[in-house]
Design an enzyme around this catalytic site. Structure first.
Site, PDB file in Angstrom:
ATOM      1  N   ASP A 429       3.477   3.349   9.320  1.00 41.27           N
ATOM      2  CA  ASP A 429       3.117   1.947   9.502  1.00 41.27           C
ATOM      3  C   ASP A 429       2.784   1.376   8.128  1.00 41.27           C
ATOM      4  O   ASP A 429       1.776   1.749   7.523  1.00 41.27           O
ATOM      5  CB  ASP A 429       1.910   1.855  10.449  1.00 41.27           C
ATOM      6  CG  ASP A 429       1.540   0.415  10.797  1.00 41.27           C
ATOM      7  OD1 ASP A 429       1.944  -0.509  10.065  1.00 41.27           O
ATOM      8  OD2 ASP A 429       0.813   0.225  11.804  1.00 41.27           O
ATOM      9  N   HIS A 430       3.626   0.449   7.656  1.00 44.33           N
ATOM     10  CA  HIS A 430       3.458  -0.049   6.299  1.00 44.33           C
ATOM     11  C   HIS A 430       2.234  -0.955   6.142  1.00 44.33           C
ATOM     12  O   HIS A 430       1.857  -1.319   5.021  1.00 44.33           O
ATOM     13  CB  HIS A 430       4.716  -0.803   5.852  1.00 44.33           C
ATOM     14  CG  HIS A 430       5.134  -0.474   4.448  1.00 44.33           C
ATOM     15  ND1 HIS A 430       4.237  -0.309   3.416  1.00 44.33           N
ATOM     16  CD2 HIS A 430       6.355  -0.265   3.901  1.00 44.33           C
ATOM     17  CE1 HIS A 430       4.883  -0.038   2.301  1.00 44.33           C
ATOM     18  NE2 HIS A 430       6.181   0.004   2.560  1.00 44.33           N
ATOM     19  N   ARG A 431       1.588  -1.329   7.254  1.00 40.79           N
ATOM     20  CA  ARG A 431       0.321  -2.049   7.152  1.00 40.79           C
ATOM     21  C   ARG A 431      -0.790  -1.117   6.681  1.00 40.79           C
ATOM     22  O   ARG A 431      -1.732  -1.535   6.005  1.00 40.79           O
ATOM     23  CB  ARG A 431      -0.069  -2.645   8.512  1.00 40.79           C
ATOM     24  CG  ARG A 431       0.877  -3.670   9.079  1.00 40.79           C
ATOM     25  CD  ARG A 431       0.458  -4.047  10.495  1.00 40.79           C
ATOM     26  NE  ARG A 431       0.440  -2.898  11.383  1.00 40.79           N
ATOM     27  CZ  ARG A 431       0.034  -2.931  12.661  1.00 40.79           C
ATOM     28  NH1 ARG A 431      -0.383  -4.079  13.184  1.00 40.79           N
ATOM     29  NH2 ARG A 431       0.046  -1.839  13.393  1.00 40.79           N
TER      30      ARG A 431
END
Length: 459
Positions: A429-431
């Site tokens: 998850d790039h968040r």
């Protein structure tokens, strides 16, 4: 002759706020005498197949639902005839016991069951009663023998104005969306105007038949249409998995990285361990070492063991690891997890992985084992696949895909040699995880599998 009473058992919440379950099979028939906690049915939630224990010792009086029926939480599923040893029990409205109510005798106190999986509360056990969720119907109802149960008064559906959100459960809203129905047009027959699954299906059939007649085609029902296609209802584990994967794919921004590694030293280590007495009788596979490598790498890269809390606008970093292992079962894909896997030594981890796989294949994974995962591994190599782009298990920051181990020409000590090679695929998850953090984690896992001894420099 001792007095008896009829007790009605309603489908309880089987965990995680699930609102309905399918009756797969009954293990008893009307007239059977059952004991406390005897398995009486097998039900399937959106996550797992669960054995339903009897909350009473008595005689099966009536089975209210047939196998294949999808039942909402709070609806009656079976009635028992039990001895009225405690006399007349204090009751709530309409003579029914409310969930968690107690029958009081002169010196004894009995509590009714309210959660499947824990069985009925045994007197003298000292275990505190768990608080049931506040559903419209009580879990247990009791009436004296010979006196019919008093049904609750019919509830007039409450009309929903266009500006209001129709009252329904998430599975019902999903069903309406799949059928392309506007819930504001569906009248609710449940308590307080609640729109039920039956309301949606009935509304759909009512509007489909006239439309089919206008097209000059009969309304088609059933599981098969002609001989050229077969239709299977989407329900149970597959329905939940589909919804979870769609939610994950369109909520968390996925990024995927790949790393190909020479794992010959890891396979040589596995061969030595299999011959040691510490691992006698244990199943050791590349997944065993990969799982341990993930646990070690997380100590250096904790961002991959975290959760994006949208409601509170917080990043939750876990100080423990519940390691999920994707498992293909006859009922669909499930991801049970090993609780506190980071506290286990390699023999314990190997044993836990074997037990997890056997339970999943048998369809006996419990909702608790499917909940609370923090990071996952999917072993696509068992299907002969080299690499892929795994979709995150909802709520988790990362998932590692293990490809097939193949014998390939590889550079080894300045020469080309045949080596055992695997490709790792990491989705995150790039968040929560930056590219650098994901790359360092994947590199650490690869380094451990390429040279297991390097773990001594990491811990």
């Amino acid at each position: 002759m001792s007095a008896t009473m009829i007790k009605e058992f309603r489908l309880p919440d089987l965990g995680e706020g699930l609102t309905e379950s399918e009756i797969l099979s009954w293990k008893v028939d009307v007239g059977d005498t059952v004991s406390l906690n005897q398995v009486i049915a097998e039900v399937e939630t959106a996550k797992a197949v669960v054995e339903l224990p009897s909350p009473f010792a008595g005689v099966i009086k009536e089975l209210h639902e047939q196998p294949g029926s999808v039942v909402e939480v709070g609806k009656p599923i079976v009635s028992f005839e039990v001895p009225d040893d405690a006399g007349t029990a204090p009751s709530g409205p309409a003579g029914k016991l409310t969930a968690g109510s107690r029958e009081r005798g002169a010196e004894t106190q009995k509590r009714e069951p309210n959660l499947v999986g824990y069985g009925a509360v045994v007197e003298g056990s000292g275990r505190p009663a768990r608080q049931p969720r506040n559903f419209a119907a009580p879990v247990v109802a009791a009436v004296e023998t010979g006196t019919p149960a008093v049904e609750p008064a019919e509830t007039t559906p409450v009309p929903t104005t266009p500006a209001e959100r129709p009252r329904s459960t998430p599975p019902v809203r999903k069903l309406a969306k799949d059928l392309r129905l506007d819930l504001t047009e569906v009248p609710g027959s449940g308590p307080g105007g609640l729109i039920t699954r039956e309301d949606v299906l009935g509304f759909s059939r009512h509007h489909e038949e006239p439309a089919a007649a206008q097209r000059g085609a009969p309304a088609v029902s059933g599981s098969q249409l002609g001989e050229r296609e077969t239709r299977t209802p989407i329900k149970g584990v597959r329905k939940y998995t589909a919804a979870a994967m769609v939610q994950s794919a369109f909520t968390a921004p996925h990024a995927t990285e790949f790393l190909t590694v020479d794992v010959t030293p890891s396979l040589e280590l596995l061969a030595r361990l299999k011959n040691s007495k510490e691992f006698a009788g244990l199943k050791l596979t590349p997944l065993t070492l990969a799982a341990k490598a993930v646990l070690v790498a997380l100590r250096r890269n904790p961002a991959l063991n975290s959760h994006w809390d949208e409601e509170h606008q917080e990043i939750v970093t876990y100080n423990y690891v519940n390691l999920g292992i994707a498992a293909a079962t006859p009922r669909g894909l499930t991801v049970p997890n090993i609780k506190d896997a980071d506290t286990m030594q390699l023999p314990q981890l190997a044993q836990a992985l074997t037990a997890l796989a056997e339970t999943a294949r048998a369809g006996k994974t419990t909702p608790a084992e499917l909940s609370g995962g923090t990071i996952s591994i999917t072993n696509i190599g068992v299907f002969g696949i080299d690499a892929g782009t795994p979709i995150l298990n909802p709520g988790e920051a990362a998932i590692l895909g293990l490809g097939a181990v193949r014998t390939l020409p590889w550079e080894y000590r300045g020469e080309v040699a045949l080596r055992q090679v695997i490709t790792l695929s990491l989705s995150f998850d790039h968040r929560l995880v930056d590219g650098e953090q994901g790359s360092r984690f994947l590199a650490d896992v690869g380094a451990i599998l390429a040279e297991p001894g390097i773990v001594l420099a990491m811990v």
